[in-house]
Design a protein around this motif. Structure first.
Motif, PDB file in Angstrom:
ATOM      1  N   THR A   1       0.631  -0.982  -0.116  1.00  0.00           N
ATOM      2  CA  THR A   1      -0.148  -0.006  -0.227  1.00  0.00           C
ATOM      3  C   THR A   1       0.920   1.235  -0.685  1.00  0.00           C
ATOM      4  O   THR A   1       0.750   1.998  -1.228  1.00  0.00           O
TER       5      THR A   1
ATOM      6  N   SER B   1       2.476   1.567  -2.998  1.00  0.00           N
ATOM      7  CA  SER B   1       1.716   1.915  -4.435  1.00  0.00           C
ATOM      8  C   SER B   1       0.791   3.638  -4.723  1.00  0.00           C
ATOM      9  O   SER B   1       1.260   4.417  -5.575  1.00  0.00           O
TER      10      SER B   1
ATOM     11  N   TYR C   1       9.719   2.902  -3.364  1.00  0.00           N
ATOM     12  CA  TYR C   1       8.860   2.724  -3.584  1.00  0.00           C
ATOM     13  C   TYR C   1       9.300   1.155  -4.246  1.00  0.00           C
ATOM     14  O   TYR C   1       8.512  -0.002  -3.566  1.00  0.00           O
TER      15      TYR C   1
ATOM     16  N   ALA D   1       8.998  -2.831  -2.754  1.00  0.00           N
ATOM     17  CA  ALA D   1       7.934  -3.203  -3.600  1.00  0.00           C
ATOM     18  C   ALA D   1       8.905  -4.850  -3.768  1.00  0.00           C
ATOM     19  O   ALA D   1       7.728  -5.800  -3.873  1.00  0.00           O
TER      20      ALA D   1
ATOM     21  N   TYR E   1       2.204   1.280 -15.833  1.00  0.00           N
ATOM     22  CA  TYR E   1       0.766   1.620 -14.603  1.00  0.00           C
ATOM     23  C   TYR E   1      -0.095   1.942 -16.367  1.00  0.00           C
ATOM     24  O   TYR E   1      -1.674   1.770 -15.920  1.00  0.00           O
TER      25      TYR E   1
ATOM     26  N   LYS F   1      -8.028   0.660  -7.447  1.00  0.00           N
ATOM     27  CA  LYS F   1      -6.353   0.247  -6.597  1.00  0.00           C
ATOM     28  C   LYS F   1      -5.142  -1.183  -7.324  1.00  0.00           C
ATOM     29  O   LYS F   1      -4.464  -1.449  -6.958  1.00  0.00           O
TER      30      LYS F   1
ATOM     31  N   THR G   1      -2.812  -0.211 -10.350  1.00  0.00           N
ATOM     32  CA  THR G   1      -2.044   0.517  -9.270  1.00  0.00           C
ATOM     33  C   THR G   1      -1.581  -0.426  -8.589  1.00  0.00           C
ATOM     34  O   THR G   1      -0.221  -0.432  -8.496  1.00  0.00           O
ATOM     35  N   LYS G   2      -1.705  -1.173  -7.879  1.00  0.00           N
ATOM     36  CA  LYS G   2      -0.647  -2.485  -7.050  1.00  0.00           C
ATOM     37  C   LYS G   2       0.014  -3.175  -8.182  1.00  0.00           C
ATOM     38  O   LYS G   2       1.131  -3.550  -7.703  1.00  0.00           O
TER      39      LYS G   2
ATOM     40  N   VAL H   1       2.715  -1.544  -9.826  1.00  0.00           N
ATOM     41  CA  VAL H   1       4.283  -1.466  -8.538  1.00  0.00           C
ATOM     42  C   VAL H   1       4.766  -2.788  -8.654  1.00  0.00           C
ATOM     43  O   VAL H   1       5.307  -2.132  -8.369  1.00  0.00           O
ATOM     44  N   LYS H   2       4.102  -3.848  -8.801  1.00  0.00           N
ATOM     45  CA  LYS H   2       4.414  -4.794  -8.491  1.00  0.00           C
ATOM     46  C   LYS H   2       5.332  -5.490  -9.934  1.00  0.00           C
ATOM     47  O   LYS H   2       6.616  -6.069  -9.985  1.00  0.00           O
TER      48      LYS H   2
END
Lengths: 159, 426
Positions: free
Chosen positions: A17, A20, A58, A62, B63, B266, B269-270, B273-274
């Protein structure tokens, strides 16, 4: 042990979180940079440095989530062909080696921080050490999640 | 000896299943310790390898791609392609390639392409009586087109690996014709096999539905226009264009398509990020690995070795292609770009090849590596989507490989294929 697994799951989801939010902030900063340049005719000098700073944070955070969820790319071909004790041995070695790398991330991350404590990131006005801080933090998290995997390997029944 | 430790430990770690990024990092660490250099260099390189402004375009592209997938833009493109070319023989195969050309141009990522389009198109093809192996073969090989049709985040990695001397906008321009060429070759292959296997065609719905499908797809297609327009005109940097594309995708899928909920935002976005953490961590640890290779003079040694094998540029280029194809079969694209660019770029420049042309060659070559076993992320995702074993696709995939290799050879030996557009507008 169940407590530890639960703790890892909670930590990983919290870290994800935060990471993100980092990505969202980065998008906002760069959008602001464009807005500033074309609408307000003013080129902010902090936006590039700050967004790079956030990206460092970040991504490294991650990366530890990736160890928890095992989403880092690798070759599973040979490992999947193994079975029994041999597979267990390889799996244990993998997480020990990842843990070793994470420990080095922690030790040398701290070393980098102490060396650069007096340096200042131009236009941000904070110490360069802050940009190395995610290294030791991510190192600790990766060790945490490697232990989680090791626990799971040792307690799993032979399949 | 140093080199043996670096390469040897790397391959050993890789074979036994340590993730690529960690294998690169650990082997760099071992080598540094062996050379009695301070180990902290590895982590300093790791950190500085990530602290590059133009690298930030990658998270934004990924993204934007995630947002478009979860926001339903991919579906609109499938509709457009099927209304436009669905009525030819083996239509859905050709449609598949066409959609990849549209979507690949936007997402710039082959894995995103195959997971977004594959999950939409493969079930439809199954229902219409196409064999599974054919559907997967078409989907995975055409997904690699996204690497060459701009915008492509791998071109940004290449531009950074080349030391910032190759401009991103020249690379983008150079990718168009090779990307279209690859698409056309794959379409022909898909068509010929479809005819051989006797697949039926869809009926043509007429021009009005085609027109509507086009209107529906415009907001999605605009994403590519924004990124390309921004970069090529020089108004935005690639990174800034990426951020705009993200904001634009959010706005379009929320207010125009009305398909992006808070939950799917959400999730997107996650996921982004990964994926970026995985990609950027590999790039960061590859940069400390590449630094060690350069420190040990590998690029110039390799150049000498190649000179002794042959002085014929055509042979050397073929050799470089073969080495890259071999490496590509078991390694992923982004670390290979970072590691091999400093090694091979000086060689080909010496032979008179433009760095831009080499960049496109690299994209096509390593793209083939993504669809070949033992490690081919795109092939794996494609098979996973269709739920068939990899062996089943491999029996009939060779004509598609042939098409990809033909495109690669054209780019390698005919400079005009890639260099015409950059020369015209550059």
């Amino acid at each position: 042990m169940n407590f530890y697994l639960k703790f890892c799951k909670k930590t990983s989801s919290l870290v994800l979180t935060i990471a993100s939010l980092g990505l969202v902030c980065m998008t906002a900063i760069i959008t602001w940079q464009i807005f500033d340049r074309y609408i307000l005719n003013d080129s902010p000098n902090w936006s590039e440095k700050l967004s790079i700073f956030i990206m460092n944070w970040y991504v490294l955070l991650a990366v530890s989530v990736g160890v928890h969820e095992s989403f880092h790319l690798g070759i599973d071909l040979i490992r999947n062909k193994m079975s029994g004790v041999l597979k267990k041995f390889i799996d244990v070695s993998i997480y020990l080696l990842i843990g070793y790398f994470a420990c080095s991330m922690f030790i040398y991350g701290i070393a980098l921080m102490t060396q650069t404590w007096t340096h200042v990131i131009p236009s941000l006005g904070i110490s360069t050490a802050w940009s190395y801080l995610p290294l030791p933090i991510s190192g600790v998290l990766i060790v945490l999640f490697s232990i989680e995997h090791l626990l799971l390997i040792f307690t799993s029944k032979e399949s | 000896m140093t080199l043996l430790i670096l390469m040897g430990s790397f391959f050993l770690l890789l074979i036994f299943g340590i993730p690529v990024a960690f294998a690169l990092g650990i082997s760099s660490l071992l080598t540094i310790i062996f050379e009695q250099l301070p180990p902290l260099i590895v982590f300093q390189r790791l950190s500085s390898g990530m602290s590059i402004f133009s690298l930030m375009a990658i998270p934004f592209f990924i993204y934007a791609g995630e947002l478009m997938t979860h926001g339903g833009i991919a579906n609109k493109l499938v509709t457009l392609a099927s209304k436009a070319i669905g009525h030819v023989r083996g239509g859905l195969g050709v449609v598949n390639v066409g959609t990849s050309m549209l979507f690949g141009g936007i997402s710039g990522s082959a894995v995103a392409d195959v997971s977004a389009l594959g999950s939409t198109l493969i079930p439809v093809m199954k229902k219409k009586g196409y064999d599974d192996d054919y559907s997967v073969n078409v989907t995975v090989t055409s997904a690699t087109i996204g690497l060459t049709i701009p915008p492509s985040h791998n071109m940004i990695i290449y531009s950074i690996a080349a030391g910032g001397t190759v401009s991103i906008s020249s690379l983008f321009l150079a990718g168009f014709i090779p990307g279209i060429l690859t698409g056309v070759l794959l379409m022909i292959t898909a068509y010929v096999i479809a005819v051989k296997r006797g697949y039926k065609s869809e009926k043509f719905d007429g021009f009005l539905p085609l027109f509507y499908a086009f209107i529906g797809a415009i907001p999605g297609l605009m994403t590519a226009v924004i990124i390309l327009g921004g970069v090529l005109s020089g108004i935005f940097t690639a990174t800034e264009s990426g951020a705009i594309a993200v904001i634009y995708s959010i706005l379009v899928s929320t207010f125009f398509y009305k398909t992006l909920s808070w939950e799917s935002f959400k999730l997107a976005t996650k996921n982004a990020v990964k994926t970026t953490a995985m990609v950027l961590f590999i790039i960061a640890s590859a940069s400390s690995f590449a630094w060690l290779l350069a420190l040990n003079d590998v690029p110039s040694q390799l150049f000498d070795i190649m000179q002794t094998i042959s002085s014929n540029p055509l042979v050397i280029l073929l050799l470089i292609n073969l080495i890259l194809l071999l490496l590509g079969t078991f390694m992923d694209m982004s670390p290979l770009i970072i590691i091999t660019t400093p090694i091979f770029l000086p060689v080909v420049v010496e032979l008179g090849m433009d760095p831009v042309q080499f960049g496109i060659m690299l994209m096509l070559n390593l793209g083939i590596g993504l669809v070949t076993p033992p490690v081919g992320s795109v092939l794996f995702v494609g098979c996973a989507v269709a739920k068939i074993p990899i062996e089943q696709t491999l029996k009939s995939i060779w004509p598609f490989y042939l098409a990809l290799v033909a495109a690669l050879m054209a780019v390698t030996y005919i400079p005009a294929v890639s260099m015409t557009l950059p020369k015209l507008f550059g």
